[in-house]
Each structure stands twice: as structure tokens, then as C-alpha cells.
Design a protein around this motif. Sequence first.
Motif, short mmCIF file in Angstrom:
data_model
loop_
_atom_site.label_atom_id
_atom_site.label_comp_id
_atom_site.label_asym_id
_atom_site.label_seq_id
_atom_site.Cartn_x
_atom_site.Cartn_y
_atom_site.Cartn_z
N UNK A 140 0.82 -1.22 0.00
CA UNK A 140 0.00 0.00 0.00
C UNK A 140 0.85 1.26 0.00
N UNK A 147 4.80 -6.87 9.04
CA UNK A 147 3.71 -5.88 8.99
C UNK A 147 4.30 -4.55 8.58
N UNK A 148 3.42 -3.66 8.14
CA UNK A 148 3.85 -2.34 7.72
C UNK A 148 3.68 -1.38 8.89
N UNK A 149 4.79 -0.86 9.40
CA UNK A 149 4.72 0.02 10.57
C UNK A 149 3.93 1.28 10.25
N UNK A 150 4.11 1.79 9.03
CA UNK A 150 3.43 3.04 8.67
C UNK A 150 1.92 2.83 8.65
N UNK A 151 1.49 1.71 8.04
CA UNK A 151 0.04 1.44 7.98
C UNK A 151 -0.54 1.24 9.37
N UNK A 152 0.19 0.52 10.22
CA UNK A 152 -0.31 0.26 11.57
C UNK A 152 -0.42 1.58 12.34
N UNK A 153 0.56 2.42 12.15
CA UNK A 153 0.50 3.71 12.87
C UNK A 153 -0.69 4.53 12.39
N UNK A 154 -0.94 4.44 11.08
CA UNK A 154 -2.10 5.18 10.54
C UNK A 154 -3.40 4.61 11.08
N UNK A 155 -3.53 3.25 11.04
CA UNK A 155 -4.82 2.67 11.42
C UNK A 155 -5.06 2.78 12.92
#
Lengths: 921, 230
Positions: free
Chosen positions: A14, A27-35
Amino acid sequence: MSGAPPMSGQVCEHCGVPLVSAEGHAFCAACILRSTSLAGLDRIGPYIIDSPLGEGGMGEVFLAFHEATGRAVALKVPAVGGGSQRASLLKRFAQEARMLSLLDHPGILPIYEVGEFQDRPWFAMKLAEGGTLADRLQETGAQPPRKAAEMLATVASAVQYAHDHGILHRDLKPHNILLDEKGQPMLGDFGLARPARASAELSHTLAVLGTPGYAAPEVSQGRTPSPAADIFSLGAILYHLLAGRPPFKGDSVTQVLELVAHGRAVPLTHYGVPLDLWRICRKSLEPELEDRYASAAALERDLRAWLDGRGVSVRPLSPLVRLSRLIRRNPLVTALILTTAFAIIASLGSMLISMKRVQQADTVQLQADQQVSAEHRHLERLGHVRLLLDSHRAGHRREALDLLQAEWTFRPSELLRSLAIRALAHGDFVTEGPLNEKTGIFAKPQRHRRAFAPASGRSATVGGSHDRELRIMDRSGGTEAVFQLEDSVTALQWNQAGNELAVGCLAKNTYLWKVGDASAVSHVHGRESAAIAFAWHSDQRLIACQTEEGALHLWDLERREDLVMQRCGVPVNHPPRWDAAGAQILWSDVDNNPCRIAVILPAGVRMLRPVGAEGHRESFCTLDLDARLGRVTWVTDEGARLWDLKTGAHRLVIAKYGTEWMGARFLSDGLQSCGWSSGLRSLDGVALSAGRHLAAEGGQAPYVGAVLLDAAAEPPGWLALLERPANRFLLTHPNTTRPVKVLAQKDPFSIALTPDARLAATSSFQERSIQLWSLSSTSPPRHLPVQEAGCNLAFAPDGLTLAVVGRHLVTLWNTSSGQCVLTLAATDPFHMATWSPDGRLLAVQTATRTRLHRVHDGAVIAELPNPSLEPGSRPVALAFDKQESLLGEQREDGSVILWNLNTIQRELLLLGMDWPVNEGR
Amino acid sequence: MNAHFATTRWSLVRSASLSPEPRREALSELYTLYWRPICDYLRRMGISESEVEDVAQDFFIGFFESQSLDRADSEHGRFRAYLVGALRHHVQKLRRKASAQKRGGGNVALPLDALDQSAPHEADHARLFDLEWAQTMMAHSMARLESETSEQGMDAAQTSALIHGDATIPQREIAARLGISVTAMKTRVFRLRRRFREILREEVSRTVANAVELEGEMAYLSEILGGPVA
């Protein structure tokens, strides 16, 4: 300590950032931080809005989370526009919040917090994680009795608590009962609630007056609600829990409201619910307030008593109670009966008073009361039976027969017998236990695009735009027929012989194609959903149909309509089939459990409905039966048709010439017709068997312009004809070319012969006189002094009695003495009469109905109903078979109803009902 | 990986220089938190793969035994910045030693030419160190969360799918597998995400001195990982 690097080497699809690995997965740290970030989320007050939970009558409800505590809530925000109703809606909303905040009960959905956001009020309630009771019922259907009783007892307790605080709910229904994570019910949506003693001002501003089917009749009628209205709704919910369907279900709101007003719900015992629970439910659903439970607590007490195995307070109603309720519900109807009853009571009373026996008067009055009460109950039940028989739903036949059987013990009557015949003419489905009604409705039915018939080598193929074209090809691949249907084809099934094809289409209609037909004939209309599978019965006269919604319909090919239907939850792609005996329909439910349903066919009746065969009423009989050979012939606008009762095959055998009058009769061997223009024609047995057909032709010598009227059975057989242009009656033998005897009847209208050809009777359409001719002598005819012109004449099989059918009277005459022996009268005009072969019954047709009269005293044995759901068309002809108790009725729509009176008599005897042909002699 | 830390904070790190028992504990915790970033830093500085772990261990022991922690005062900035400084210093020391040994004949194989020419700029080293630190924080937090959710019957993939905004496994499917309603699932997701943030804050708070610094570190972590700007 792990030596694995946090970078996994993969990249997030993504955002393109390298993935971080943890515990063996990346996992994607950026996506997790966003979600997981709370920034940018919708908020109302301290709540973060997640998603909508649904829309209530007056606003939106969201799943929301308290930011600080994480508590999940249902957050309700009113949908208020800027219109004139804004103020009232806000007022209602504020009221609901106020109501709920007043109430603290485990069975009532608690309110946590109230606030205002951008000029819109909101409140946060406990989140019901189990959804609504309506969802639960939709998913799982009827609940086990104990569970239903426990659930409703909890709700009743909550309702009582609200009532104790002076608050009525006013809109209790499964949608407003919410379930927590353990399935415990909680009362919600107090949007319509108001204090029991508040002014009615608020209610006037509301458009909603409860929900039809759950709201008490007085609420629907706009009367001021009381706690009793909530008790009614509790009863409706209990019913729904136990039956899996609401108590009052109709096609329209008006129909529902009418059922509610009369308290007409199918007894729960029909769903296998214990009697005491049904009594509790029925008491809550009483149309009159004062007949219901006095309080929700009383209802709860009875439910708990039932759960504990103790006795409940509701007992069967006494006749007096029933009477008083009936009077309240039907004041106008009862007024008449009561007037009569009171007159009797009054006269008896005054007599007794005069004899100074006042005490006895009370007893007499009580007896009269009881009599009137029983009378009303009887009439009410008959009304219910009629209601049941107005539809072809499964179970209605059985219920109607049960009620009629019970009423027969109270008072046997011709009316009950007639209703029983009507019920017996219905088909029915019988199941051993409850069916799994989950249909797996999300599955998509397979669309049938081709069907092959191994027996005939024919195939049917769907094509064209929107799959509406159907092409039938023969064994060699040649096209036999191509036609367009109303909508896409949903089901195709050949019969065993491969010469008839059943077709279902998306427009919910069914069609039948037969070899030789240019197009498929439309059969059943107006089903609730399209047929997706067919199963032919081995007798080739019935097809079991499965619809998209999992219902089963029994399609009668002769009637061209359904005999019965039931929602059975037959899953998509699990087509039904018949058992080997052809008595049960089998299928597998969604869980692959075998299911079966027994089929009850109409008893003693068949209905033959050819396509496009209309007929008219004539002054002679246009119908003839031959039970021995299993054949029926009748004349319609096209000509004489022949229907083979054994095979179901039917066709036009002798065509009319233009729009002539025509009659047709079976001879000992073959069929004879005579038309006003086509004259006398016949087909012998061999020609009939070979399928021969006489085309339309005029000018048949020598009886041009003759109409076949009557025939005597005795060899060599006689025909009575009306000859044109001389306009006279004459007698001849079949297949001869000359008249044998001429009967000089002035203004000839009707003629009849005795079976032994000893006597003939003739009538005029002008004179009030019947002439009786002796065919063995040349003496002048005897005159029978009738009161009106005879429009139809019929000799008894023994020739000793003549039935003269006038417009207003039917008179029976002794042919030896010339005396009138019996007179029958009716309110609608008479048309035709026919004698049973044993001479004990006279079937009489009027403009609208057919009745069976006992000959010796004229008493009505039964009235024959229209077994079809199609609106009744007028009867045009009536004929008994000469040997068997088979009665045929021809109708204006071209159909013929065949009644087998022996079968009917046998079925009635099984119900304990007699067939009193010989009584009273 | 042991992802649980009892009370490790900057204050404890400071106390670790005072008495032997908490000192060992702090050492172990710092090992866990900084081991990988330190090793990667050393690799980028040109230390050969076979020697990275030995060098890192030497650095840790030296860092603790040389009373460095006493100088790592909370009032003087982030522990991580201090640690990077100490590490840089340690590598420089190694280089000088290697250079002397080259001149005097030693046997430490340190390819100084390559180190001097291809190593990134010092600021980039620090940033990469920070990135690895941030990823370690995230990995630790996720591992802790997964360990918690496994007690509720959810596997790591489900936890990851639910917490992830754009899940590959639909929530409805996971709800059905766990036998709960979609609403209950949504509640669980909200709580999972909330819990993740809590754990992450806890993890980061172990390396900071006060609340103000914590917010700064959280913002920095998000920024360096490409997350939303608070």
C-alpha cells in the motif's frame, strides 16, 4: 534474545515502506501507525464514531467508542431536518433520553450519557452486541417454548417496571428488543414512549401510531393508549417468538389491522406450542382491553408459573364470556339475534312473573343466554373456516376440517357439510415436525439453459436476448417450436415421456409446452417468487415446484393453478423430488438433513380447465359424461371437446361452424353432435380412439338447422331435435336420415326424453304449460299446469318423475298422475337440473351456484363450491353420469368441475358427517 | 523474544549505575531494546559480519563498566542520542586501535579503506539507527499485543489483520471464526488498536525521562516510520 532483524526484506503493497517482522510475520509500521491513530476520526462529544448500527424511527444510531475508556456504546443522533417537524422530533428525542435516564432496570437498555453536538442532541446507550430480537428471529426462526417464555418474562418484567414509573412504551416489537452478548433481552427505543398520565398533546403531533401487527387495535384506531396496549404488543412478541412469524400477517396493512381487530391469529397449538402457552398468548392478544392481562406483572407471573410447571391463571373461556365478547366485537350482527333472544326471554319472563315464579325466570334467562352464546361461537368459527379456505396455504385444509368436525358435534347442518366439501377440495401439505426454514438464500440458483428428454430425444434450449427465447428440437435436431417468454427462463423440466415441458420464468409465471403446440401455454400466475425447479409426479397431472424463496407449490396441470403452497426452506440447488409412491415430496435442507412433506390431494373433485375455451349458457345441456370410459365432452365457443380422464389428454373433436348453437352427447359407441348450422354429425369409438377430428362445415342434410337437445339411452337410441325452418321438435334414431316422430309443440323451447324412450316432455318459452307425450301411442299430449314457463326439463332415471325448471321455481311432477309432488324455490334464478343415476338426488343449478337436493322432500344436502381460487365464473351446464355418482358442472370460462359424490360421501363419513339422502322418508 | 519489561525507565537506567542487581537487569533490557540497532549500526560502519556481535557486546560491557551511565543524565537529552554518541565514540576508538595495530602489526581485520570511503555520512548513520530503533519498538509492541490476543483465541495473523486498516482477512470472516457478532468484532478492533497505542507508548516511555519527551519521541517515531503526523 532473537537475532532476526526487524526488517523483513518485503515492502508494503500500500505504501511501499519496507515491512517490519515480528513473531515470524511481517507488517507495515506506517500502515499500523495510521490505522491505530485516533487523529482524523469522526467524533461526537467524547465518542469516536465507528460505523452506523442502523436507523430507527427517528434518527441514526452509531457504534461509537469512548475515547478515554474505550467503552463501546450505541450513540443515537436524531435525524432532524429544518422542516416544521424539527421541533416535535427534537422534543421526542429529548423525551426518549429523559425517559431512559429515569429507568434503571436490567431489562431496559441503560443510557450512559446525554449531550449536544453542533445543535444536535445525542445520547449514548449500552451497546447491544447481540443485535435485535427481530434479527435473531430472522436468523433462527421460532424459539424453543422455554426460551421464548423466559425471554418474554424478562421483557414483561421490564415493561411492568416502566409502567410502575408511569411510562408506556407504545411501540413494543421485536425490532425494539435488543440482546446483549449473552442473548438477554433489553427494552430499547422509547421514542414513542410517554408518561402514562401525560397529556395527549404529544401524541397528536406524531404521525406514527405503533407498528401494525404489534400495536393493539385501540392504538391503531387512534385511541389513547393504556398499559393494556403494551400487554397486547407483548402477546404479539410472544407469538412471534413461538411461531417464528407474527400473529397477524396479511397482504396489506388494512388486512392486518382487520385481523388484529378481530383477534384472528392461527392457534399456536398448530405450531406444536403447548396449550397453556397459547392460552397465555391469546389472553394477551385479546382485542378488548379488559380481556387482556390486568398488568405486565400478571403476564410475567403466568409465564414463570408455566416455566416452573405450575398451573397458569388462564382457563378455557366459558360460553357466557365468549358471548359477551362476541357482542362487543360484533354489535350490529348480534343485535338481531339478541333482539330475538330478548323477545323470547321477555315473553317467558312475563309469563313466569304472572305465575309468580320469578326465580325460574332467571334459569330460563341463563339458558337463553347460553344458547345465544353457543350460536355466536358457532357462527364465528364458520367465519374463520371461510377465511382459511380463501387461500391455498398448507395447513388450512386440516384446520378447517378440524373446526368443522368440532362444530358438527354441536349442530350438524347442510352448511357444515358444504364447507367440509369445500375444504376437501383443497390440497394440503403435512409435515411430521418443524422444517428447517434456512434456505441458504445467498446461494445463486443454477439457471437452466438446456433440458434434454432421454425418452423422446427432444431438447429445449434457452437463448435470445435476456434468455427469453425457448427452442424445442426433436431427436434429429430439427426445430419443433420456438417461442418467446415473458422473462428469463428460471427452470426447465421434461416429463417422463419427453412430450411435455414445464417452464418457469423470472416473472414468477409457469408455462407448459406439449407436443404439437406452437407455443408454451401460460399456467400458474402470481406466485410470490419464481420457480427454480420442478418435479413431475408419475401420474403426469401434478408438478412439485420449488421457488427461489424455498417454498413448495403443488401445480395441478388440469386446473392450471396451484393446489397448495408452503414455505419449506427448500434450499437453492437442492431440488425436490417425489418418493416412489408419489405420496411425499423429498429434499435435503441446508444442513443436508433429509426432509419430507406428505401431499394431500383434493378429495372427490377434479377440475378440467382447457386453454382459451369459453362457453355460453344455452337452453339445452352442453355437457355429457361417460364415467365408464372415463371421458367428458362439452361444447365451448370452438366446438365439442373431449377430455380423457385417465390420461389427461384433451382436444377439440368436432368444430363449430361459425357461432352456431351446438350440442354433443356420448352414444353407446362414439360421440354425436348437432349444430344449428352444421347439423347432425358423429364420430364412432374407433374414430375417437384414432384421434380423428371433424372440421367446421355447414349444410349437413337432412337436419339443417337442428339443435341436439336430448337423447334416450335405450337401444337403438333416440335423439330429440329441434328442426329449422319448421321450428318443431322431432325424434329420430342416431345415424339415420329421417325423422321418426314429430311433436307439435308451439314455440318450442325445451325437450326431454325418458331413458326408455317411453315419454317425452316439451315446453314453450311463451306458455305456462308442459306437454307430456307418450311415444308408444298417438294420443294427444297431457298438459302439466306449471306456474311459469319451463326453461329446462329433466326426467328421473325411472321416468316416473319430471323436473320442470322455471325461472323462480323447480317443480317435480308425477308423470303417471300429472300431479306436482314437490316445489323448490331459490333467491337467484334457476337454470338447469339433472338427476343422480339412482334417482335420489336432484342437482339444481342457479345463475350462481349448484345445490344437491334430496328428491323425496327437497331438502338441501349440500351446496357445491368453486374449488378454484380464480373468481367464480357463472355455471352454464350441469350433468350427472348415467351410471355413476359423477356430477359435472360446466362454467362460462370453459372449465368443467367433476364431483365424485361417492368419494365425497366416504370422506364426510370419515369426518363423522352423514349424507342423509334417505332420511325423513 | 522476551517482550515484557517491568519497570525499565530512564530513571532505572540511571539507577543501574548505582547498584549491581538493577544494573544487570537494565543491561538485559537495553540489550533487548538496542541490540539490533547497534549491530546494524556496526555493520554499516564496516565491521565484518563475523565480528559484529563481539564488537557490540564489547561496547555494551564497556558502556556499563566505564561508568558511562552516570554521565547519561536525563537532563541532557534522550538516552538514544547518548547511546549513539557512545557507539560512535567506541567505533572511532576501535579504528584508532586498528590503525595503530596496522602500524604496529596487530591482527584485527578492519577494512579501514572501505570504511572511510563507502560509509554514509554521520547524520545518516544516526537516522538509520533511529529507524531501526523505531522498528524495534513497533516489533516489540506488536509481539506483546499478539501475545495478549493469543489468550483470547486469536492468532498473530488475525491480530495483524484486524489492527491493520486495510485487512486482507475480512472482519466478518474473523468474527465468524471467533463466533462473535460483527459489532462485537468492531469493538474488539477498536480496543486492539487502542491497546497497541498504549503498548507502544509504554515501550517508548521506557527510554525517555518525562512526558514531554515521550510525546516528542512518539511524534519522531511516527515521522521516521512514515506514519501520520500528530
